[in-house]
Write a protein that holds these residues in place. Sequence first.
Motif, PDB file in Angstrom:
ATOM      1  N   UNK A  13       0.753  -1.458   0.022  1.00 10.46           N
ATOM      2  CA  UNK A  13       0.026   0.054  -0.078  1.00 10.46           C
ATOM      3  C   UNK A  13       1.360   0.919  -0.277  1.00 10.46           C
ATOM      4  N   UNK A  14       0.267   2.145   0.199  1.00 14.21           N
ATOM      5  CA  UNK A  14       0.805   3.687   0.345  1.00 14.21           C
ATOM      6  C   UNK A  14       1.966   3.675   1.125  1.00 14.21           C
ATOM      7  N   UNK A  15       1.888   3.024   2.579  1.00 17.65           N
ATOM      8  CA  UNK A  15       2.517   3.011   3.237  1.00 17.65           C
ATOM      9  C   UNK A  15       3.995   1.622   3.381  1.00 17.65           C
ATOM     10  N   UNK A  16       3.615   1.135   1.950  1.00 15.18           N
ATOM     11  CA  UNK A  16       4.665  -0.357   3.041  1.00 15.18           C
ATOM     12  C   UNK A  16       4.122  -0.982   3.595  1.00 15.18           C
ATOM     13  N   UNK A  17       2.785  -1.120   2.989  1.00 16.27           N
ATOM     14  CA  UNK A  17       2.239  -2.135   4.086  1.00 16.27           C
ATOM     15  C   UNK A  17       1.808  -3.345   3.395  1.00 16.27           C
ATOM     16  N   UNK A  18       1.760  -4.603   3.402  1.00 16.66           N
ATOM     17  CA  UNK A  18       1.766  -6.059   2.567  1.00 16.66           C
ATOM     18  C   UNK A  18       0.628  -6.656   3.572  1.00 16.66           C
ATOM     19  N   UNK A  20      -1.126  -9.693   5.144  1.00 17.52           N
ATOM     20  CA  UNK A  20       0.319 -10.119   6.831  1.00 17.52           C
ATOM     21  C   UNK A  20       0.333  -9.219   7.664  1.00 17.52           C
ATOM     22  N   UNK A  21       0.792  -8.221   6.936  1.00 22.32           N
ATOM     23  CA  UNK A  21       1.263  -6.809   7.478  1.00 22.32           C
ATOM     24  C   UNK A  21      -0.856  -6.597   9.495  1.00 22.32           C
ATOM     25  N   UNK A  22       0.131  -6.607  10.214  1.00 23.58           N
ATOM     26  CA  UNK A  22      -1.032  -5.934  11.284  1.00 23.58           C
ATOM     27  C   UNK A  22      -1.871  -4.562  11.057  1.00 23.58           C
ATOM     28  N   UNK A  23      -1.129  -4.094   9.969  1.00 21.95           N
ATOM     29  CA  UNK A  23      -1.992  -2.974  10.116  1.00 21.95           C
ATOM     30  C   UNK A  23      -3.441  -3.471   8.455  1.00 21.95           C
ATOM     31  N   UNK A  53      -5.274  -1.537   4.414  1.00 22.27           N
ATOM     32  CA  UNK A  53      -4.705  -0.870   5.455  1.00 22.27           C
ATOM     33  C   UNK A  53      -5.439   0.117   5.774  1.00 22.27           C
ATOM     34  N   UNK A  54      -4.942   0.083   7.245  1.00 27.11           N
ATOM     35  CA  UNK A  54      -5.779   1.047   8.059  1.00 27.11           C
ATOM     36  C   UNK A  54      -5.399   2.672   7.908  1.00 27.11           C
ATOM     37  N   UNK A  55      -4.324   2.201   7.275  1.00 28.88           N
ATOM     38  CA  UNK A  55      -3.584   3.647   7.860  1.00 28.88           C
ATOM     39  C   UNK A  55      -3.526   4.299   6.552  1.00 28.88           C
ATOM     40  N   UNK A  56      -3.198   3.871   5.308  1.00 31.84           N
ATOM     41  CA  UNK A  56      -3.913   4.871   4.104  1.00 31.84           C
ATOM     42  C   UNK A  56      -5.129   4.171   3.544  1.00 31.84           C
ATOM     43  N   UNK A  57      -5.768   3.495   3.684  1.00 32.74           N
ATOM     44  CA  UNK A  57      -7.417   2.925   3.351  1.00 32.74           C
ATOM     45  C   UNK A  57      -7.346   2.047   1.996  1.00 32.74           C
TER      46      UNK A  57
END
Length: 74
Positions: A13-18, A20-23, A53-57
């Motif tokens: 995602x935009x902040x680098x989460x993939x 399996x990540x908790x985000x 992603x909960x951070x960037x949606x």
Amino acid sequence: MDKDQTTPVTIACGCGKKLGDSAIIEEPRYGFFGDLTLLFGVTAAPKRIDYRCVKCGKVVHSASDAQTIKQFTH
Ligand SMILES: [Zn+2]
């Protein structure tokens, strides 16, 4: 991670989460037929599961295989 997954999409995602990540949260999506089954009071199976992603949606992955759907069918 999931050997039954047929779409090996590994985007971040935009902040680098993939996946399996908790985000990354799982969001069951109910389509038209899902609404219908709710009306009839029977088990509603989501049409697909979005992983967002909960951070960037951003949705980084979607799953619509039977096994995943089953996990979200209540
Ligand atoms: Zn993000």
